[in-house]
Write a protein that holds these residues in place. Structure first.
Motif, PDB file in Angstrom:
ATOM      1  N   PRO A 154       0.804  -1.229   0.000  1.00 36.66           N
ATOM      2  CA  PRO A 154       0.000   0.000   0.000  1.00 36.66           C
ATOM      3  C   PRO A 154       0.831   1.270   0.000  1.00 36.66           C
ATOM      4  CG  PRO A 154       0.006  -1.002   2.183  1.00 36.66           C
ATOM      5  CD  PRO A 154       0.677  -1.979   1.257  1.00 36.66           C
ATOM      6  N   ASN A 155       2.138   1.150   0.230  1.00 39.91           N
ATOM      7  CA  ASN A 155       3.014   2.324   0.218  1.00 39.91           C
ATOM      8  C   ASN A 155       3.742   2.503  -1.119  1.00 39.91           C
ATOM      9  OD1 ASN A 155       2.644   3.227   3.020  1.00 39.91           O
ATOM     10  ND2 ASN A 155       3.591   1.261   3.538  1.00 39.91           N
ATOM     11  N   MET A 156       3.510   1.602  -2.053  1.00 39.31           N
ATOM     12  CA  MET A 156       4.119   1.704  -3.375  1.00 39.31           C
ATOM     13  C   MET A 156       3.314   2.684  -4.233  1.00 39.31           C
ATOM     14  SD  MET A 156       4.667  -1.427  -6.107  1.00 39.31           S
ATOM     15  CE  MET A 156       5.422  -1.171  -7.702  1.00 39.31           C
ATOM     16  N   ARG A 157       4.004   3.529  -4.972  1.00 38.29           N
ATOM     17  CA  ARG A 157       3.294   4.439  -5.860  1.00 38.29           C
ATOM     18  C   ARG A 157       2.502   3.642  -6.885  1.00 38.29           C
ATOM     19  NH1 ARG A 157       7.590   9.329  -7.241  1.00 38.29           N
ATOM     20  NH2 ARG A 157       7.596  10.253  -5.144  1.00 38.29           N
ATOM     21  N   ILE A 158       1.251   4.005  -7.029  1.00 39.43           N
ATOM     22  CA  ILE A 158       0.361   3.227  -7.888  1.00 39.43           C
ATOM     23  C   ILE A 158       0.805   3.290  -9.346  1.00 39.43           C
ATOM     24  CG2 ILE A 158      -2.033   2.962  -8.668  1.00 39.43           C
ATOM     25  CD1 ILE A 158      -2.906   4.086  -5.953  1.00 39.43           C
ATOM     26  N   VAL A 159       1.388   4.401  -9.754  1.00 42.82           N
ATOM     27  CA  VAL A 159       1.824   4.554 -11.136  1.00 42.82           C
ATOM     28  C   VAL A 159       2.902   3.530 -11.496  1.00 42.82           C
ATOM     29  CG1 VAL A 159       3.643   6.243 -10.647  1.00 42.82           C
ATOM     30  CG2 VAL A 159       2.480   6.269 -12.871  1.00 42.82           C
ATOM     31  N   ASN A 160       3.602   3.027 -10.486  1.00 44.84           N
ATOM     32  CA  ASN A 160       4.653   2.034 -10.720  1.00 44.84           C
ATOM     33  C   ASN A 160       4.144   0.599 -10.653  1.00 44.84           C
ATOM     34  OD1 ASN A 160       6.623   4.056 -10.987  1.00 44.84           O
ATOM     35  ND2 ASN A 160       7.013   4.104  -8.784  1.00 44.84           N
ATOM     36  N   MET A 161       2.870   0.433 -10.358  1.00 43.22           N
ATOM     37  CA  MET A 161       2.284  -0.905 -10.266  1.00 43.22           C
ATOM     38  C   MET A 161       1.929  -1.433 -11.647  1.00 43.22           C
ATOM     39  SD  MET A 161      -0.330  -0.608  -7.018  1.00 43.22           S
ATOM     40  CE  MET A 161       0.241  -0.346  -5.349  1.00 43.22           C
ATOM     41  N   SER A 162       1.831  -2.759 -11.753  1.00 48.57           N
ATOM     42  CA  SER A 162       1.331  -3.383 -12.975  1.00 48.57           C
ATOM     43  C   SER A 162      -0.161  -3.118 -13.116  1.00 48.57           C
ATOM     44  CB  SER A 162       1.583  -4.892 -12.935  1.00 48.57           C
ATOM     45  OG  SER A 162       0.777  -5.492 -11.933  1.00 48.57           O
ATOM     46  N   LYS A 163      -0.691  -3.418 -14.285  1.00 44.90           N
ATOM     47  CA  LYS A 163      -2.126  -3.213 -14.518  1.00 44.90           C
ATOM     48  C   LYS A 163      -2.963  -4.015 -13.530  1.00 44.90           C
ATOM     49  CE  LYS A 163      -5.699  -3.421 -18.100  1.00 44.90           C
ATOM     50  NZ  LYS A 163      -5.995  -3.710 -19.528  1.00 44.90           N
ATOM     51  N   GLY A 164      -2.570  -5.271 -13.295  1.00 46.05           N
ATOM     52  CA  GLY A 164      -3.316  -6.101 -12.362  1.00 46.05           C
ATOM     53  C   GLY A 164      -3.246  -5.580 -10.942  1.00 46.05           C
ATOM     54  N   MET A 165      -2.093  -5.075 -10.539  1.00 46.09           N
ATOM     55  CA  MET A 165      -1.941  -4.516  -9.198  1.00 46.09           C
ATOM     56  C   MET A 165      -2.749  -3.235  -9.048  1.00 46.09           C
ATOM     57  SD  MET A 165       2.156  -5.178  -8.787  1.00 46.09           S
ATOM     58  CE  MET A 165       2.314  -4.336  -7.213  1.00 46.09           C
ATOM     59  N   GLN A 166      -2.779  -2.420 -10.099  1.00 44.87           N
ATOM     60  CA  GLN A 166      -3.584  -1.199 -10.052  1.00 44.87           C
ATOM     61  C   GLN A 166      -5.067  -1.521  -9.910  1.00 44.87           C
ATOM     62  OE1 GLN A 166      -2.737   1.394 -13.344  1.00 44.87           O
ATOM     63  NE2 GLN A 166      -0.609   1.735 -12.729  1.00 44.87           N
TER      64      GLN A 166
END
Length: 300
Positions: A121-133
């Motif tokens: 939850p502390n990872m920037r969402i823009v850096n997440m994969s599509k599935g993680m987003q």
């Protein structure tokens, strides 16, 4: 309840995305919205959520229009095909934002969902994969505890384990809070296990909008071995959508009551007769073919 009556939405260039649609979606149900590409699914969800204003007709949520209505919008949450997040935010920061926007946001629920979804939850969402987003969007949506949850391509990019988690969470929301969920998806097999009602769209119109169990009772897959093979006039009393022959074996798709079909075919003295329920994907393909649509040019 969601009431849709003669709903129409047009865009520049003369495109009619939603064309006089009418439907009722009962409270506490899971409603599957499926159809060909460009059929109007996403536009319909945006009309229901109040993002778009109808050109004609009405959409009402518990008797009230959602367009420019903060009170109604506070009771619903729309997760689009490309979920929006504030630039450079992480899930924790988005949770603080939604907590200010939605009075129903539950810290307890959010903390529980943090333990369910395997994302940082502390990872920037823009850096997440599509599935993680998508997992982040669903986590936030469910934390709001909406009465109405609208999901566009809910399972896109999710692995099988997470898809099962989502199904369980949606079922819990229906059972515990009488939540209503509308799910647009191309994955018909996922919806088949989940939905109470299904609406099939094509070119901005409903082909049908019915309970899933009723849909499955209306079309039968039939295999029969006949000696001799009955001529077409012997089958004229059956509403046959498709028929193929391999020697003495007939493969048929027939619309109608299962027992009535069996009774009529037994009068033709088959050597072998088997009736198998079709899948939801097969039903939709047959319905599109019956409506004279070229199924080879559209993707379900």
């Amino acid at each position: 309840m969601i009431e849709i009556n003669s709903l129409t939405k047009k865009f520049q260039g003369g495109i009619t995305a939603v064309d006089e649609m009418s439907a009722y979606i009962e409270t506490g149900s899971i409603y599957g919205l499926v159809g060909s590409n460009g059929s109007g699914k996403s536009t319909l969800l945006r009309l229901i959520s109040g993002v778009y204003k109808p050109d004609n007709g009405i959409v009402l949520i518990d008797g009230t229009s959602p367009y420019e209505n903060p009170e109604v919008k506070s009771r619903l949450f729309f997760v689009s095909d490309n979920p929006y997040f504030i630039h450079q935010c992480n899930v924790m920061e988005m949770a603080k934002f939604y907590k200010m926007a939605y009075s129903r946001f539950s810290d307890e629920r959010f903390n529980y969902l943090r333990s369910v979804f395997p994302i940082d939850p502390n990872m920037r969402i823009v850096n997440m994969s599509k599935g993680m987003q998508r997992q982040a969007a669903l986590m936030l949506a469910l934390s709001v505890n909406p009465d109405y949850l609208l999901l566009d391509e809910a399972f896109d990019g999710l692995d099988p384990v997470i898809r099962q988690v989502i199904k369980r969470l949606l079922a819990d929301g229906i059972t515990e809070h009488n939540m209503t969920a509308i799910i647009s998806s191309h994955n018909l097999r996922e919806l088949e296990d989940l939905c109470d009602h299904v609406g099939l769209l094509h070119k901005g119109k409903f082909i049908f909008n019915r309970e899933l169990d009723d849909i499955k009772l209306t079309i039968q897959k039939v295999q029969g071995v006949f000696n001799p093979v009955p001529p077409p006039e012997k089958l004229k009393d059956l509403n046959i959508l498709r028929i193929t022959q391999q020697g003495s074996l007939l493969n048929m798709i027939i619309r109608g009551d299962r027992e009535e079909i069996r009774q009529k075919l037994n009068q033709l003295n088959p050597t072998f007769l088997e009736m198998v329920p079709p899948t939801l994907e097969e039903i939709f393909i047959y319905e599109l073919e019956a409506a004279n649509y070229d199924v080879n040019s559209i993707l379900l």
